[in-house]
Design an enzyme around this catalytic site. Structure first.
Site, PDB file in Angstrom:
ATOM      1  N   GLU A  80       1.139  -1.572   0.241  1.00 51.22           N
ATOM      2  CA  GLU A  80      -0.054  -0.009   0.036  1.00 51.22           C
ATOM      3  C   GLU A  80       0.560   1.260  -0.183  1.00 51.22           C
ATOM      4  O   GLU A  80       0.079   2.482  -0.871  1.00 51.22           O
ATOM      5  CB  GLU A  80      -0.767   0.241   1.108  1.00 51.22           C
ATOM      6  CG  GLU A  80      -1.754  -1.416   1.713  1.00 51.22           C
ATOM      7  CD  GLU A  80      -2.918  -0.989   2.161  1.00 51.22           C
ATOM      8  OE1 GLU A  80      -2.769  -0.560   3.373  1.00 51.22           O
ATOM      9  OE2 GLU A  80      -3.903  -1.715   2.253  1.00 51.22           O
ATOM     10  N   GLU A 111       6.351 -20.897  10.742  1.00 50.84           N
ATOM     11  CA  GLU A 111       6.888 -19.621  11.768  1.00 50.84           C
ATOM     12  C   GLU A 111       7.930 -20.142  13.264  1.00 50.84           C
ATOM     13  O   GLU A 111       8.963 -19.830  13.503  1.00 50.84           O
ATOM     14  CB  GLU A 111       6.320 -19.835  12.597  1.00 50.84           C
ATOM     15  CG  GLU A 111       4.529 -18.776  12.247  1.00 50.84           C
ATOM     16  CD  GLU A 111       3.655 -18.569  13.150  1.00 50.84           C
ATOM     17  OE1 GLU A 111       3.561 -18.951  14.792  1.00 50.84           O
ATOM     18  OE2 GLU A 111       2.841 -17.823  12.807  1.00 50.84           O
TER      19      GLU A 111
END
Length: 274
Positions: A80, A111
């Protein structure tokens, strides 16, 4: 074993017996506490932003590093920022387990990968001019922690945004930010208040950086990318507000299309008058 506030039992119980109205009211009540938690962390946030800014001004880069909700939100922010402020995607980047290609996958086992984060940084040529900021609600995520340790061992400055006090990740970095949001509405579901706090902090970091780097003038996104009709319309209106002597909307749109942006079109007009 350390106590993680984000893992404490919810302040609410028997959720399955609640009405829709009760659930939404209770979730909203919990969400109200997030800005207050961020307010307490503002000094840490400001210190982190100051360090990031100094590095970007000297040509360094900001790398976000995160898994799950935090990693996805951080990656979204890097995208963005490019659209809103007209950057090229190099200055602010994201490190996500397995790479951005895995962003929409539920491969949360990644993870626990202790090497992949550093491998991605090496592939992108990370140096001690850069800064790496980890996002981890628990403050213990192995992928994030290991990546930050690798960075420090190679002289790369590090920061973090976590939601627990005195976490192992906070103690590992140079510039920790601790936003203490407490137990989640659904016990342990840090996609809720933890994730909300991380999104708000990401907004603060990138928006402040872009303003300080001159990508905003007044309160307008004068470097917005002209990627669709909505953004073209916004750019045209911003251009006409900044140049009130030009009130032909279609002409402005044609200028923006030809020169690729507000600043570029203004530079063209200035060259005509010089």
């Amino acid at each position: 074993m350390e106590t993680r506030l984000t893992e404490l039992s919810s302040n609410y119980d028997h959720l399955e017996k609640k009405t829709i109205e009760e659930i939404t009211a209770d979730i909203n009540h919990e969400n109200i506490s997030v800005p207050m938690a961020i307010n307490k962390a503002l000094p840490q946030i400001n210190t982190l932003i100051t360090e990031i800014l100094s590095r970007l001004k000297l040509g360094g880069r900001l790398f976000y590093c995160g898994c799950g909700t935090g990693g996805r939100l951080a990656t979204l922010d890097t995208i963005e920022v490019q659209n809103t402020f007209g950057t090229d995607g190099r200055q602010i980047q994201a490190i996500f387990p397995g790479g951005i290609k895995d962003l929409t996958q539920t491969r949360e086992s990644r993870e626990d990968d202790l090497d992949n984060g550093w491998q991605q940084l090496v592939e992108r040529g990370a140096t001690d001019d850069d800064i790496v900021v980890g996002f981890s609600a628990s403050g213990t995520t192995p992928f994030v922690l290991s990546t930050l340790k690798w960075c420090r061992s190679h002289g790369i400055v590090t920061g973090c945004v976590v939601n627990n006090v005195d976490s192992v990740i906070s103690h590992e970095v140079d510039f920790p930010v601790e936003v203490i949001t407490g137990p989640e509405f659904v016990t342990g579901s840090t996609r809720m208040k933890g994730g909300t706090s991380q999104k708000l902090v990401l907004d603060m970091i990138s928006t402040t950086l872009m303003i300080q780097l001159g990508r905003v003038e007044g309160n307008k996104m004068v470097n917005v990318k002209l990627m669709n009709a909505k953004l073209m319309d916004r750019a045209a209106r911003i251009f006409m507000e900044r140049n009130p002597h030009i009130n032909d909307y279609d002409y402005v749109v044609s200028l923006l299309k030809k020169y690729g942006g507000i600043k570029q079109a203004e530079h063209y007009l200035k060259s005509l008058s010089d």
